[in-house]
Motif scaffolding. Structure first.
Motif, PDB file in Angstrom:
ATOM      1  N   ILE A   1      31.561  35.008  24.213  1.00 33.31           N
ATOM      2  CA  ILE A   1      32.514  35.526  25.201  1.00 33.31           C
ATOM      3  C   ILE A   1      32.504  37.050  25.193  1.00 33.31           C
ATOM      4  CG2 ILE A   1      34.972  35.700  25.775  1.00 33.31           C
ATOM      5  CD1 ILE A   1      35.255  32.786  24.806  1.00 33.31           C
ATOM      6  N   ASP A   2      32.519  37.637  24.007  1.00 38.38           N
ATOM      7  CA  ASP A   2      32.456  39.103  23.908  1.00 38.38           C
ATOM      8  C   ASP A   2      31.179  39.638  24.561  1.00 38.38           C
ATOM      9  OD1 ASP A   2      34.851  39.238  22.554  1.00 38.38           O
ATOM     10  OD2 ASP A   2      33.927  39.294  20.564  1.00 38.38           O
TER      11      ASP A   2
ATOM     12  N   ILE B   1      40.097  30.883  34.088  1.00 36.62           N
ATOM     13  CA  ILE B   1      39.082  30.398  33.148  1.00 36.62           C
ATOM     14  C   ILE B   1      38.840  28.922  33.434  1.00 36.62           C
ATOM     15  CG2 ILE B   1      38.506  29.947  30.737  1.00 36.62           C
ATOM     16  CD1 ILE B   1      40.123  32.407  29.985  1.00 36.62           C
TER      17      ILE B   1
ATOM     18  N   LEU C   1      39.642  39.225  34.988  1.00 39.50           N
ATOM     19  CA  LEU C   1      39.452  37.788  35.205  1.00 39.50           C
ATOM     20  C   LEU C   1      40.596  37.219  36.029  1.00 39.50           C
ATOM     21  CD1 LEU C   1      38.258  36.150  31.858  1.00 39.50           C
ATOM     22  CD2 LEU C   1      36.910  36.612  33.909  1.00 39.50           C
TER      23      LEU C   1
ATOM     24  N   LYS D   1      35.968  43.655  32.651  1.00 43.71           N
ATOM     25  CA  LYS D   1      37.027  43.716  31.654  1.00 43.71           C
ATOM     26  C   LYS D   1      37.814  42.412  31.679  1.00 43.71           C
ATOM     27  CE  LYS D   1      37.563  48.713  32.151  1.00 43.71           C
ATOM     28  NZ  LYS D   1      38.495  49.823  32.512  1.00 43.71           N
ATOM     29  N   ARG D   2      38.344  42.034  30.555  1.00 47.72           N
ATOM     30  CA  ARG D   2      39.104  40.784  30.480  1.00 47.72           C
ATOM     31  C   ARG D   2      40.257  40.764  31.476  1.00 47.72           C
ATOM     32  NH1 ARG D   2      38.363  37.973  25.066  1.00 47.72           N
ATOM     33  NH2 ARG D   2      36.574  39.043  24.160  1.00 47.72           N
ATOM     34  N   GLU D   3      40.872  41.911  31.685  1.00 49.42           N
ATOM     35  CA  GLU D   3      42.022  41.987  32.584  1.00 49.42           C
ATOM     36  C   GLU D   3      41.640  41.746  34.045  1.00 49.42           C
ATOM     37  OE1 GLU D   3      41.183  44.255  30.344  1.00 49.42           O
ATOM     38  OE2 GLU D   3      42.725  43.837  28.830  1.00 49.42           O
TER      39      GLU D   3
ATOM     40  N   LEU E   1      46.211  36.618  28.966  1.00 45.94           N
ATOM     41  CA  LEU E   1      45.890  37.392  30.163  1.00 45.94           C
ATOM     42  C   LEU E   1      46.792  37.063  31.352  1.00 45.94           C
ATOM     43  CD1 LEU E   1      41.988  37.111  29.948  1.00 45.94           C
ATOM     44  CD2 LEU E   1      43.367  39.141  29.465  1.00 45.94           C
TER      45      LEU E   1
ATOM     46  N   LEU F   1      35.637  33.043  34.243  1.00 44.96           N
ATOM     47  CA  LEU F   1      34.916  32.799  32.998  1.00 44.96           C
ATOM     48  C   LEU F   1      34.761  31.297  32.840  1.00 44.96           C
ATOM     49  CD1 LEU F   1      33.789  33.844  30.206  1.00 44.96           C
ATOM     50  CD2 LEU F   1      36.108  33.419  29.320  1.00 44.96           C
TER      51      LEU F   1
ATOM     52  N   MET G   1      43.229  32.437  25.817  1.00 36.62           N
ATOM     53  CA  MET G   1      42.887  33.570  26.664  1.00 36.62           C
ATOM     54  C   MET G   1      43.723  33.577  27.940  1.00 36.62           C
ATOM     55  SD  MET G   1      38.741  33.900  26.338  1.00 36.62           S
ATOM     56  CE  MET G   1      38.748  35.329  27.444  1.00 36.62           C
TER      57      MET G   1
ATOM     58  N   PHE H   1      31.167  39.577  28.471  1.00 35.45           N
ATOM     59  CA  PHE H   1      31.995  40.656  29.012  1.00 35.45           C
ATOM     60  C   PHE H   1      31.260  41.986  28.927  1.00 35.45           C
ATOM     61  CE2 PHE H   1      35.753  37.841  28.438  1.00 35.45           C
ATOM     62  CZ  PHE H   1      36.296  38.002  29.700  1.00 35.45           C
TER      63      PHE H   1
END
Length: 218
Positions: free
Chosen positions: A44-45, A61, A58, A54-56, A87, A5, A83, A48
């Motif tokens: 950011i939302d 960053i 990544l 999914k954030r998991e 994460l 990200l 974040m 995704f």
């Protein structure tokens, strides 16, 4: 493959993207905005959701570390740190002007040239960094008063300038010819260096890393 990200809030632009190595999966940008705090989280939302990542998933960053907007840098850095902590992934903070100079070189490669990346500051001042045509950093990011700049030492070179300060520089008394390179401050500019730093595991501390303001807040 590296799912990263990218966040760039160093200028008045607010920009976010998700990329798989050098392939952008989704991006958002608001040009000339003073509302980074209001729009960064929603951007950011949105990236995704659009990318389906999914954030998991990544792996790190990448965030602009400055120099640049005091408020923008604080918002971008704190968001990225939060974040990363949540994460359990690393942070990569990149100098905004060194990165811009490298992007200028990639757009107009010339071994005999000088690349001056700039960012507008208040009144008659700018931030700038200089890279040569062999991608060596000649001058790291620094603040300067335009009328005090001495770039005549490069008048035998092809001098490219990028950023948002050309109007200010036209008021300077330089004996060199500046060639402009049009680049927008945006997250996608960080893809090459972001992947390189990730591959080299060049990560920054979530505790101690701070934005590179260069000047005290006024």
């Amino acid at each position: 493959m590296a799912l990263l990200l990218y966040i760039d809030t160093s200028s008045r632009n607010c920009s976010v993207c998700i990329a798989d190595d050098n392939r952008v999966l989704a991006s958002r940008i608001q040009m000339d905005s003073n509302s980074h705090a209001q729009i960064l989280a929603s951007f950011i939302d949105e990236v995704f959701e659009e990318s389906g990542i999914k954030r998991e998933e990544l792996e790190a960053i990448v965030v602009s570390a400055g120099p640049g907007s005091y408020t923008g840098l604080r918002i971008g850095m704190s968001t990225a740190k939060g974040m990363c902590y949540a994460l359990g992934i690393p942070l990569i903070a990149l100098d905004s002007l060194e990165n811009l100079a490298l992007e200028m070189y990639r757009q107009e490669p010339n071994e005999d040239a000088i690349y001056i990346a700039t960012l507008d500051s208040r009144k008659g001042e700018i931030y700038y960094a200089v890279m040569d045509g062999k991608q060596n950093l000649v001058c790291p990011s620094t603040p300067a008063i335009v009328k005090d700049l001495d770039w005549d030492k490069w008048k035998s070179k092809c001098v490219y300038i990028g950023g948002n300060t050309f109007t200010k520089l036209l008021d300077g008394t330089f004996e060199i010819t500046l060639k402009t390179i049009s680049l927008t401050y945006r997250a996608e500019n960080y893809l090459i260096l972001g992947c390189k730093y990730f591959s080299n595991k060049s990560f920054d501390s979530l505790v101690y890393k701070e934005p590179n303001y260069l000047k005290p807040f006024q």
